[in-house]
Motif scaffolding. Structure first.
Motif, mmCIF file in Angstrom:
data_model
loop_
_atom_site.group_PDB
_atom_site.id
_atom_site.type_symbol
_atom_site.label_atom_id
_atom_site.label_comp_id
_atom_site.label_asym_id
_atom_site.label_seq_id
_atom_site.Cartn_x
_atom_site.Cartn_y
_atom_site.Cartn_z
ATOM 1 N N LYS A 180 0.834 -1.197 0.000
ATOM 2 C CA LYS A 180 0.000 0.000 0.000
ATOM 3 C C LYS A 180 0.874 1.255 0.000
ATOM 4 C CE LYS A 180 -4.120 -1.732 2.386
ATOM 5 N NZ LYS A 180 -4.984 -1.582 3.589
ATOM 6 N N PHE A 181 0.471 2.216 -0.797
ATOM 7 C CA PHE A 181 1.148 3.508 -0.837
ATOM 8 C C PHE A 181 0.085 4.597 -0.845
ATOM 9 C CE2 PHE A 181 3.971 0.388 -2.602
ATOM 10 C CZ PHE A 181 5.229 0.744 -2.156
ATOM 11 N N LYS A 182 0.511 5.813 -0.566
ATOM 12 C CA LYS A 182 -0.436 6.920 -0.506
ATOM 13 C C LYS A 182 -0.087 7.996 -1.528
ATOM 14 C CE LYS A 182 -1.913 6.444 4.311
ATOM 15 N NZ LYS A 182 -2.056 7.139 5.640
ATOM 16 N N THR A 183 -1.117 8.511 -2.180
ATOM 17 C CA THR A 183 -0.932 9.622 -3.108
ATOM 18 C C THR A 183 -0.708 10.911 -2.323
ATOM 19 O OG1 THR A 183 -3.269 10.237 -3.225
ATOM 20 C CG2 THR A 183 -2.528 8.471 -4.702
ATOM 21 N N LYS A 184 -0.523 11.979 -3.032
ATOM 22 C CA LYS A 184 -0.249 13.273 -2.404
ATOM 23 C C LYS A 184 -1.346 13.686 -1.418
ATOM 24 C CE LYS A 184 1.687 17.715 -3.875
ATOM 25 N NZ LYS A 184 2.004 18.559 -5.058
ATOM 26 N N LYS A 185 -2.589 13.329 -1.752
ATOM 27 C CA LYS A 185 -3.728 13.686 -0.897
ATOM 28 C C LYS A 185 -4.131 12.550 0.045
ATOM 29 C CE LYS A 185 -5.717 17.095 -4.051
ATOM 30 N NZ LYS A 185 -6.906 17.471 -4.867
ATOM 31 N N GLY A 186 -3.335 11.480 0.068
ATOM 32 C CA GLY A 186 -3.593 10.409 1.023
ATOM 33 C C GLY A 186 -4.434 9.257 0.514
ATOM 34 N N ARG A 187 -4.749 9.218 -0.765
ATOM 35 C CA ARG A 187 -5.503 8.083 -1.308
ATOM 36 C C ARG A 187 -4.607 6.849 -1.343
ATOM 37 N NH1 ARG A 187 -7.149 7.891 -6.421
ATOM 38 N NH2 ARG A 187 -5.544 9.335 -7.163
ATOM 39 N N ILE A 188 -5.178 5.670 -1.147
ATOM 40 C CA ILE A 188 -4.428 4.430 -1.171
ATOM 41 C C ILE A 188 -4.276 3.941 -2.606
ATOM 42 C CG2 ILE A 188 -4.366 2.008 -0.453
ATOM 43 C CD1 ILE A 188 -3.878 3.935 1.820
ATOM 44 N N VAL A 189 -3.033 3.635 -2.998
ATOM 45 C CA VAL A 189 -2.744 3.000 -4.289
ATOM 46 C C VAL A 189 -1.831 1.811 -4.005
ATOM 47 C CG1 VAL A 189 -3.046 5.040 -5.764
ATOM 48 C CG2 VAL A 189 -0.841 4.636 -4.656
ATOM 49 N N TYR A 190 -1.727 0.905 -4.973
ATOM 50 C CA TYR A 190 -0.994 -0.333 -4.746
ATOM 51 C C TYR A 190 0.150 -0.511 -5.742
ATOM 52 C CZ TYR A 190 -4.881 -1.661 -1.717
ATOM 53 O OH TYR A 190 -5.817 -1.696 -0.715
ATOM 54 N N GLY A 191 1.235 -1.098 -5.264
ATOM 55 C CA GLY A 191 2.350 -1.452 -6.133
ATOM 56 C C GLY A 191 2.303 -2.935 -6.457
ATOM 57 N N GLY A 192 3.330 -3.395 -7.184
ATOM 58 C CA GLY A 192 3.473 -4.823 -7.402
ATOM 59 C C GLY A 192 2.806 -5.391 -8.623
ATOM 60 N N GLY A 193 2.470 -4.587 -9.607
ATOM 61 C CA GLY A 193 1.873 -5.180 -10.810
ATOM 62 C C GLY A 193 0.976 -4.267 -11.595
ATOM 63 N N GLY A 194 1.518 -3.202 -12.140
ATOM 64 C CA GLY A 194 0.741 -2.320 -12.996
ATOM 65 C C GLY A 194 0.023 -1.219 -12.248
ATOM 66 N N ILE A 195 -0.546 -0.292 -13.017
ATOM 67 C CA ILE A 195 -1.341 0.800 -12.467
ATOM 68 C C ILE A 195 -2.800 0.368 -12.451
ATOM 69 C CG2 ILE A 195 -2.113 3.187 -12.798
ATOM 70 C CD1 ILE A 195 0.822 3.098 -12.121
ATOM 71 N N VAL A 196 -3.416 0.379 -11.276
ATOM 72 C CA VAL A 196 -4.841 0.075 -11.171
ATOM 73 C C VAL A 196 -5.611 1.374 -11.389
ATOM 74 C CG1 VAL A 196 -6.692 -0.763 -9.676
ATOM 75 C CG2 VAL A 196 -4.427 -1.830 -9.586
ATOM 76 N N PRO A 197 -6.557 1.406 -12.337
ATOM 77 C CA PRO A 197 -7.248 2.659 -12.656
ATOM 78 C C PRO A 197 -8.153 3.141 -11.529
ATOM 79 C CG PRO A 197 -8.312 0.828 -13.759
ATOM 80 C CD PRO A 197 -7.051 0.280 -13.139
ATOM 81 N N ASP A 198 -8.423 4.431 -11.514
ATOM 82 C CA ASP A 198 -9.380 5.006 -10.566
ATOM 83 C C ASP A 198 -10.807 4.658 -10.973
ATOM 84 O OD1 ASP A 198 -7.291 6.444 -9.122
ATOM 85 O OD2 ASP A 198 -7.210 7.756 -10.868
ATOM 86 N N ILE A 199 -11.054 4.680 -12.273
ATOM 87 C CA ILE A 199 -12.356 4.276 -12.817
ATOM 88 C C ILE A 199 -12.134 3.081 -13.725
ATOM 89 C CG2 ILE A 199 -14.314 4.957 -14.268
ATOM 90 C CD1 ILE A 199 -13.850 7.829 -13.399
ATOM 91 N N PHE A 200 -12.722 1.973 -13.373
ATOM 92 C CA PHE A 200 -12.541 0.738 -14.141
ATOM 93 C C PHE A 200 -13.552 0.662 -15.276
ATOM 94 C CE2 PHE A 200 -13.588 -3.712 -14.985
ATOM 95 C CZ PHE A 200 -12.334 -4.247 -15.239
ATOM 96 N N VAL A 201 -13.085 0.291 -16.466
ATOM 97 C CA VAL A 201 -13.963 0.084 -17.617
ATOM 98 C C VAL A 201 -13.660 -1.300 -18.188
ATOM 99 C CG1 VAL A 201 -14.654 0.879 -19.913
ATOM 100 C CG2 VAL A 201 -14.035 2.546 -18.143
ATOM 101 N N PRO A 202 -14.625 -2.213 -18.171
ATOM 102 C CA PRO A 202 -14.367 -3.576 -18.654
ATOM 103 C C PRO A 202 -14.232 -3.633 -20.168
ATOM 104 C CG PRO A 202 -16.693 -3.306 -18.155
ATOM 105 C CD PRO A 202 -16.008 -2.033 -17.706
ATOM 106 N N LEU A 203 -13.727 -4.763 -20.661
ATOM 107 C CA LEU A 203 -13.709 -5.002 -22.094
ATOM 108 C C LEU A 203 -15.126 -4.882 -22.644
ATOM 109 C CD1 LEU A 203 -11.409 -8.090 -22.800
ATOM 110 C CD2 LEU A 203 -11.074 -5.773 -23.616
ATOM 111 N N GLU A 204 -15.242 -4.333 -23.848
ATOM 112 C CA GLU A 204 -16.564 -4.107 -24.413
ATOM 113 C C GLU A 204 -17.160 -5.355 -25.045
ATOM 114 O OE1 GLU A 204 -17.019 -0.187 -26.485
ATOM 115 O OE2 GLU A 204 -14.863 -0.072 -26.098
ATOM 116 N N VAL A 205 -16.323 -6.310 -25.444
ATOM 117 C CA VAL A 205 -16.852 -7.532 -26.058
ATOM 118 C C VAL A 205 -17.372 -8.459 -24.977
ATOM 119 C CG1 VAL A 205 -15.310 -7.367 -28.027
ATOM 120 C CG2 VAL A 205 -14.618 -8.713 -26.038
#
Length: 525
Positions: free
Chosen positions: A390-415
């Motif tokens: 777990k890591f924190k952004t400048k404003k204290g939001r939790i983000v995660y390391g260890g395997g890519g950037i997890v988006p803030d807004i998730f959009v699934p595959l359209e197919v």
């Protein structure tokens, strides 16, 4: 998707993955002189021994290449060897231009066929048109010979200012014509488009981070600002990376002075931090970065800098997960090695490099298979993150390391689920070739068609979906397209528009129904 095609999405992913392996973060090349030492002496002695004494003739170059590859395979998935032919092509792509005639072409029925000449390029100025078949370059026959791509490029490329006489067959008039083309420097765009998608939102698509990317991006950004953009969407989907420096320069346009963009750490634990300057021209408007599972390295640096500084919103799906920095070493024979020399970290301190085992590059590449199986392409809660990272952004939001950037807004595959391969097929050259062949059946029928008339006519025509399905079947891919009719139709119409009218029209159609763009516009309401 039929059972025999279940590996199609994995194969398509593997093709993109290879691009990520080759096109990852690299610094500009350096030349090294290697010191004399025991391991080097041992290798040299072995090669000399084989050359002089082995019972059969052996190509010593191939032995060296095999040795280099074997060494690099034991390191990490992104330390790679590029033979001279590949290195030449890669160098041109990353440089952002080459000297040639300026056409997009492919081998159609063993003939060099022009999909379209580049606008204002040498071929276009000489009179080459879409659909032309190039039969001869000088006295060299280019059809009916199964020529490899590098041989074709050799015939069409050359020194700037030199001329090449082309014999062309123009199907629309059923005539052969002779044209002389003067070779010139032809740009290879890394920024596909910069356009307004509504009155206040600008969109910029970056396909890789090359030497010219920042200049192309800045030109587009300034143009969009002049047109009234208060919000900017940067699309790095399917962008496998490139030069770290260019991602940094682009991030700097959005971040305020002294905000951390990225830092690297080498084997000696030396840390190099890069901060934003005061030169950014879009430090206050809304920013969105679009990512997907094929966004890697430099794309992830940009997304991580924006996310960790709480400067904007990341929309899409979890990125590839490449946090290793390569340095390129060139050899005298034109080959090169890209060696991992450091790790990079986002401003919050997270490494987004996904796990790997040394010497298991194939398993690493097949991480895409895992994403299919665990369902994370359709649901954000299926993304596995490590609570210990777990890591924190400048404003204290939790983000995660260890395997890519997890988006803030998730959009699934359209197919539809189970037909994931179609999503990547629609972004491959298969669609381009199908559309070209459809237009080429009667190019004169499209000659005087306006864009408005095109939209009206093609908007009502579903016949191309079944034709495309048959086209795929003939190519050995039996896919049922009825479950994904709308997305298939959008991609086909967009490609028709690109080949008939241009890039702007292509993106206007494609983005209108793009799920990620819809998510951005909904958020910005």
């Amino acid at each position: 998707m039929k059972s025999k095609d279940k590996y199609l999405p994995i194969l398509l992913f593997a093709c993109v993955g290879l691009g990520i392996m080759i096109g990852g973060i690299i610094n500009f090349p350096e030349h090294y002189s290697t010191p004399k030492n025991a391991p080097k002496a041992k290798l040299n002695k072995l090669i000399d021994f084989i050359n002089n004494e082995y019972v059969d003739d052996v190509n010593s170059d191939s032995i060296v290449d095999l040795t280099v590859n074997s060494i690099l395979e034991k390191l990490d998935p992104h330390s790679i060897y590029l033979p001279p032919s590949e290195q030449t092509t890669e160098a041109e792509i990353m440089k952002g231009d080459f000297v040639g005639i300026g056409v997009n072409f492919y081998m159609y029925k063993d003939t060099v066929t022009v999909v379209n000449p580049l606008p204002n390029g040498p071929a276009a100025k000489a009179g080459i048109q879409a659909g032309d078949r190039i039969l001869f370059a000088g006295k060299s026959k280019l059809y009916g010979r199964n020529l490899p791509s590098d041989s074709l490029f050799t015939k069409l490329k050359g020194e700037e200012g030199t001329k090449v006489n082309l014999t062309v067959y123009r199907k629309s008039t059923n005539k052969k014509i002779n044209l002389t083309v003067t070779r010139a420097t032809v740009p290879i765009k890394s920024v596909d488009i910069a356009l307004m998608i509504n009155k206040t939102t600008g969109y910029i698509k970056i396909n890789r981070f090359a030497e010219t990317t920042y200049d192309e991006f800045l030109k587009g950004l300034r143009d969009l600002k002049q047109k009234g953009a208060k919000s900017i969407v940067v699309d790095v989907r399917n962008n496998g990376g490139g030069y770290l420096e260019k991602a940094v320069e682009i991030a700097d346009e959005f971040l305020k002075e002294d905000e951390l963009i990225v830092f690297t750490k080498n084997k000696k634990s030396i840390i190099n931090k890069t901060f934003a300057t005061s030169e950014g021209i879009f430090e206050n408007g809304k920013v969105t970065i679009l990512i997907d599972e094929n966004s890697a390295s430099a794309s992830e640096i940009l997304a991580g800098a924006i996310q960790d500084n709480d400067r904007g919103t990341i929309v899409g799906r979890r990125s590839f997960g490449k946090g290793l920095v390569q340095r390129e070493v060139d050899f005298e024979d034109g080959s090169a090695v890209r060696l991992t020399t450091a790790r990079y970290y986002t401003p919050s301190g997270r490494s987004i490099q996904k796990p790997y085992t040394k010497g298991e590059g194939e398993k690493y590449s097949h991480d895409f298979e895992t994403r299919f199986e665990n369902g994370e392409l359709y649901a954000k809660d299926k993304i596995k993150v490590a609570d210990s990272l777990k890591f924190k952004t400048k404003k204290g939001r939790i983000v995660y390391g260890g395997g890519g950037i997890v988006p803030d807004i998730f959009v699934p595959l359209e197919v539809k689920k189970g037909e994931e391969g179609l999503a990547y097929l629609l972004n491959s050259g298969v669609v381009d070739h199908f559309v070209f062949e459809q237009i080429d059946k009667d190019r004169n029928a499209f000659k005087d068609m306006t864009y408005a008339a095109f939209l009206t006519n093609f908007g009502k025509d579903d016949s191309f979906i079944s034709k495309f399905e048959d086209y795929l079947k003939n190519a050995g891919l039996e896919l049922k397209l009825s479950n994904n009719k709308e997305i298939v139709k959008t991609h086909l119409i967009a490609e028709f528009a690109r080949q008939l009218f241009g890039e702007i029209q292509y993106y206007q159609i494609l983005l209108k129904d793009d799920a990620m763009i819809k998510a951005v516009l909904k958020k910005n309401q």
